[in-house]
Design an enzyme around this catalytic site. Sequence first.
Site, PDB file in Angstrom:
ATOM      1  N   LYS A  35       0.860  -1.182   0.000  1.00 18.11           N
ATOM      2  CA  LYS A  35       0.000   0.000   0.000  1.00 18.11           C
ATOM      3  C   LYS A  35       0.897   1.232   0.000  1.00 18.11           C
ATOM      4  O   LYS A  35       1.891   1.266   0.717  1.00 18.11           O
ATOM      5  CB  LYS A  35      -0.863   0.001   1.265  1.00 18.11           C
ATOM      6  N   CYS A  61       2.335  17.088  -6.723  1.00 17.58           N
ATOM      7  CA  CYS A  61       1.891  17.231  -8.115  1.00 17.58           C
ATOM      8  C   CYS A  61       3.014  17.870  -8.937  1.00 17.58           C
ATOM      9  O   CYS A  61       3.639  18.829  -8.492  1.00 17.58           O
ATOM     10  CB  CYS A  61       0.634  18.119  -8.141  1.00 17.58           C
TER      11      CYS A  61
HETATM   12  S1  FES Z   1      -2.543  15.617  -9.757  1.00 19.44           S
HETATM   13 FE1  FES Z   1      -1.114  14.128 -10.338  1.00 19.44          FE
HETATM   14  S2  FES Z   1       0.415  15.268 -11.327  1.00 19.44           S
HETATM   15 FE2  FES Z   1      -1.013  16.735 -10.718  1.00 19.44          FE
END
Ligand code: FES
Length: 107
Positions: free
Chosen positions: A54, A81
């Site tokens: 996980k 991100c």
């Molecule tokens: S949400 Fe995954 S790269 Fe931006």
Amino acid sequence: MNTLLKTITVLSICATASAFSTPVTIRTTSILSVAVEVPEASKINTLIDLDAEKVVNMEKLDAGKKAVYCRCWKSGTFPLCDGNHVAHNKATGDNVGPLIVTAAKAE
Ligand code: FES
């Protein structure tokens, strides 16, 4: 979308009135096998810590700071991100985006 060809079994029951002078009901049953296409179950995570049972991340965010976390599992800087969700959305028609967290400033 990837699909799998699955065979399902269908029990068919038919009732038919005959052309005899006295109405007769004929019941027949049959079992049919039908091939249908169904969506293939697929993994969301195809990149991150694939050997782990996980994937769990814990982050400490300093007061007044902001962090942008990936929710598409396509980031090269996971759990942060890196913008790869834009290419994913364009390629798939999806609409995913990051989670933006801001820690309140200490008073
Ligand atoms: S949400 Fe995954 S790269 Fe931006």
